[in-house]
Write a protein that holds these residues in place. Sequence first.
Motif, PDB file in Angstrom:
ATOM      1  N   PHE A  37      34.988  40.723  35.688  1.00 37.94           N
ATOM      2  CA  PHE A  37      35.158  39.655  36.671  1.00 37.94           C
ATOM      3  C   PHE A  37      36.625  39.412  37.023  1.00 37.94           C
ATOM      4  N   ARG A  38      37.478  40.381  36.746  1.00 42.28           N
ATOM      5  CA  ARG A  38      38.900  40.206  37.041  1.00 42.28           C
ATOM      6  C   ARG A  38      39.142  40.040  38.539  1.00 42.28           C
ATOM      7  N   GLU A  39      38.524  40.882  39.347  1.00 43.35           N
ATOM      8  CA  GLU A  39      38.714  40.775  40.799  1.00 43.35           C
ATOM      9  C   GLU A  39      38.142  39.458  41.317  1.00 43.35           C
ATOM     10  N   PHE A  40      36.971  39.072  40.810  1.00 45.15           N
ATOM     11  CA  PHE A  40      36.326  37.816  41.206  1.00 45.15           C
ATOM     12  C   PHE A  40      37.257  36.633  40.951  1.00 45.15           C
ATOM     13  N   LEU A  41      37.883  36.608  39.778  1.00 47.62           N
ATOM     14  CA  LEU A  41      38.772  35.503  39.425  1.00 47.62           C
ATOM     15  C   LEU A  41      40.117  35.603  40.144  1.00 47.62           C
ATOM     16  N   GLN A  42      40.592  36.825  40.380  1.00 44.61           N
ATOM     17  CA  GLN A  42      41.861  37.005  41.080  1.00 44.61           C
ATOM     18  C   GLN A  42      41.810  36.402  42.476  1.00 44.61           C
ATOM     19  N   TYR A  43      40.701  36.647  43.178  1.00 43.43           N
ATOM     20  CA  TYR A  43      40.577  36.126  44.536  1.00 43.43           C
ATOM     21  C   TYR A  43      40.286  34.633  44.551  1.00 43.43           C
ATOM     22  N   GLY A  44      40.040  34.056  43.381  1.00 42.91           N
ATOM     23  CA  GLY A  44      39.862  32.618  43.298  1.00 42.91           C
ATOM     24  C   GLY A  44      41.157  31.857  43.125  1.00 42.91           C
ATOM     25  N   LEU A  45      42.282  32.574  42.930  1.00 43.78           N
ATOM     26  CA  LEU A  45      43.574  31.911  42.772  1.00 43.78           C
ATOM     27  C   LEU A  45      44.086  31.441  44.129  1.00 43.78           C
ATOM     28  N   THR A  46      44.509  30.188  44.202  1.00 45.74           N
ATOM     29  CA  THR A  46      45.071  29.684  45.447  1.00 45.74           C
ATOM     30  C   THR A  46      46.490  30.194  45.662  1.00 45.74           C
ATOM     31  N   MET A  47      47.186  30.454  44.554  1.00 45.49           N
ATOM     32  CA  MET A  47      48.510  31.084  44.617  1.00 45.49           C
ATOM     33  C   MET A  47      48.506  32.214  43.591  1.00 45.49           C
ATOM     34  N   PRO A  48      48.452  33.470  44.047  1.00 44.62           N
ATOM     35  CA  PRO A  48      48.319  34.609  43.118  1.00 44.62           C
ATOM     36  C   PRO A  48      49.611  34.918  42.371  1.00 44.62           C
TER      37      PRO A  48
END
Length: 528
Positions: free
Chosen positions: A418-429
Motif C-alpha cells: 500500500f505504499r503507492e496508495f499512501l503516497q498519493y494520500g499525502l497533501t505535501m509529498p
Amino acid sequence: MDLETFLHHLHFDTDKSAPPDWQVDWEDAPLPYKLYRGLPEISLSADVPLTLKQREAHAKPALEELGHFLWYVYGLTHYAQTAFTEENGEKAAVSYTQLVRRFVPSGGALYPNELYVYIKLEDVPAGIYHYDVAHHRLLLLREGNHDFYLSRSLGNSYDLSDCFCTVFVSTVFWKNFYKYNNFSYRLQGLDAGVLIGQALEAANQMGFSSRVCYQFLDRSINHLLGLAEQDESVYAIIPLSTKQSINSVYKDNHSDDIVSDTELTQEVPMLIHETYNRSKRVIDYPLLRKMNEESLLDTTNSFVKIRNNDRVKADFGMEAIMLPFTGHFAYDFASICRERHSPDMDFIMRKVSQTQLSTLLKETFSLSYQNDLNDTYGNAENHVTLYGSFYNVEGIPNGAYAYDKGAHALRRITHGDFREFLQYGLTMPTVNLFQVPLVLHLVGDKDHFKKELGYRGYRIQQMEAGILLQRLLLVASALEMGGHPLLGFNANQSDELYGITAKDKTSLIQVPVGPYRPRAWLKGGLLS
C-alpha cells in the motif's frame, strides 16, 4: 463556522482549515520562544551532563538538577543549517535554511508551547517562574508558596506538599497560527503531547515521579501565571516529586467541597509583565479563541474520570501473527535525544527484522504514566491504538495490520503493498513512502471524548497521541531507525484501508518509520 465543522475540517478536509487566499508573512513571523522583559532572573548551569543518571535515593533535588531536566525537555539544543537545491531551467540555485532546534519534534519547528515552573527548592526563592529557553534561565513571575491555591485549582485531588516542582505546559496560539491558520489548533495539542512525553521520559530517567493533570480550573491557573487567555493558555500541569508516587486523593464531584475559578482568582493579585514576540501585526484567530473558551473548566464539579469500561474496546477478531518475545530494551536516553531527527527524503529501503518490529511496538506501548483521567496508573494506549501498513518486514506478509497490545500480536486486515496508495494520500509529498517499510497510524475515537469532557476532550486526545508519538520516536531512534510525524495525509483514505470508519475511529497522525541515510547538514550544539 460552528465548532463541529471546525473539528471535522481539521481531520477530514484540511484544505478548508485556512482561507484559500491565505499568505504566510514570513518577514513578520514571531519568535519560536517567549521573551519577558525586566524580571528577576536565575541563570541555569550550561554544564549539562551528556548522560542522565538516576539520582541518589533520599537526596534533595537542587536547582542544577532542575536545569538539566528543563534543558533535556525543551531547551535549545542545536543550530542546524540545511541546503536546498532549486533547479530553474539549466541553472541550479542553492538556498539555505537555518533553524534552532530542540530534542522534541514540532510542526514546522515553530514550538508553540511554553514551560512555566512552580519551584520549592532550598537554593532559590519559592515561586512561579518562566523557563526562558533563549537564555537557559528562570525568570521570576510570582514569588511565594502557592500550594493551597494550586491544590484547589486541581480539585484538591493531590498531595502537593512533597512536590518540589510543578511544570505548566502552555500554548501560545499565535506562534504557529501565523503559518498554519486554523490548522494550528490540531498541531498545538499534538506538540503539547510530545512535550509532555519528553518530560515524562526525562523525569523517569532522573528518578522523579510525575503525574499529568489535564483537568484544572483554567482561569485560575492562567491568572496565577499571569497569562492572557486570548493569547496563551495552559494545556497540562505536571507535578514532580522525589517520592515514589504522587498521592491521589479521591474526591466526590458531588460533594460540598466545590471550588470555582471566580473565588480563586480573587485571592492573588493580577500580574502584568512586558513580553516580546517580534511580530508587528497579529491576525485574529476567533475559532481558536472560541475552542479554547468552550474547553475551559470553571468549577471542580466539572472534573470527570474515564473508566476503561466507558469506552468501546478494540474488536480485532482477525487472524493473528504472534510477535517474538523480547526482553527489556535499555538505551541511553540522552544519547538518543541527540541522535533523533525526522527523516524525509533520507529514508532508505532495508528489511526490518521481526525482533526490531516486536521491540518497537512492545517498548512503545510499555509506556505507563499517572494522569487524572484514570484513578490509578493510566496507559496512553488506553485511548490511542496503533495500526500500520508494513512492507519488507521479515516474516510478515506485506499488508495492513492492527497491533493487539494485549496479545502482542499483529491482526491482519488485508494483504498488499500500500505504499503507492499512501503516497498519493499525502497533501505535501515531503516523504518518499516507497522507501519506508513501516507506515504507522495512531488511532483514536472520532468523538474525541466529547461525551465525557466536551470540547476539552479533543485537545486531551491530541496530547495523549503526542505522548505515545514521542515514545515511539525515541524507541525507533534507539533501534537505529527514524520516524517522521505527518499530519499532511488523507485520514479518510487510511481509515478506509484499516476499515475503522464503521467503528467510529480515525487516524490521528501518520508516522513513517524505517532506516535512513545521514542527512547533509551543518549542525552545532548550543551547550557544552
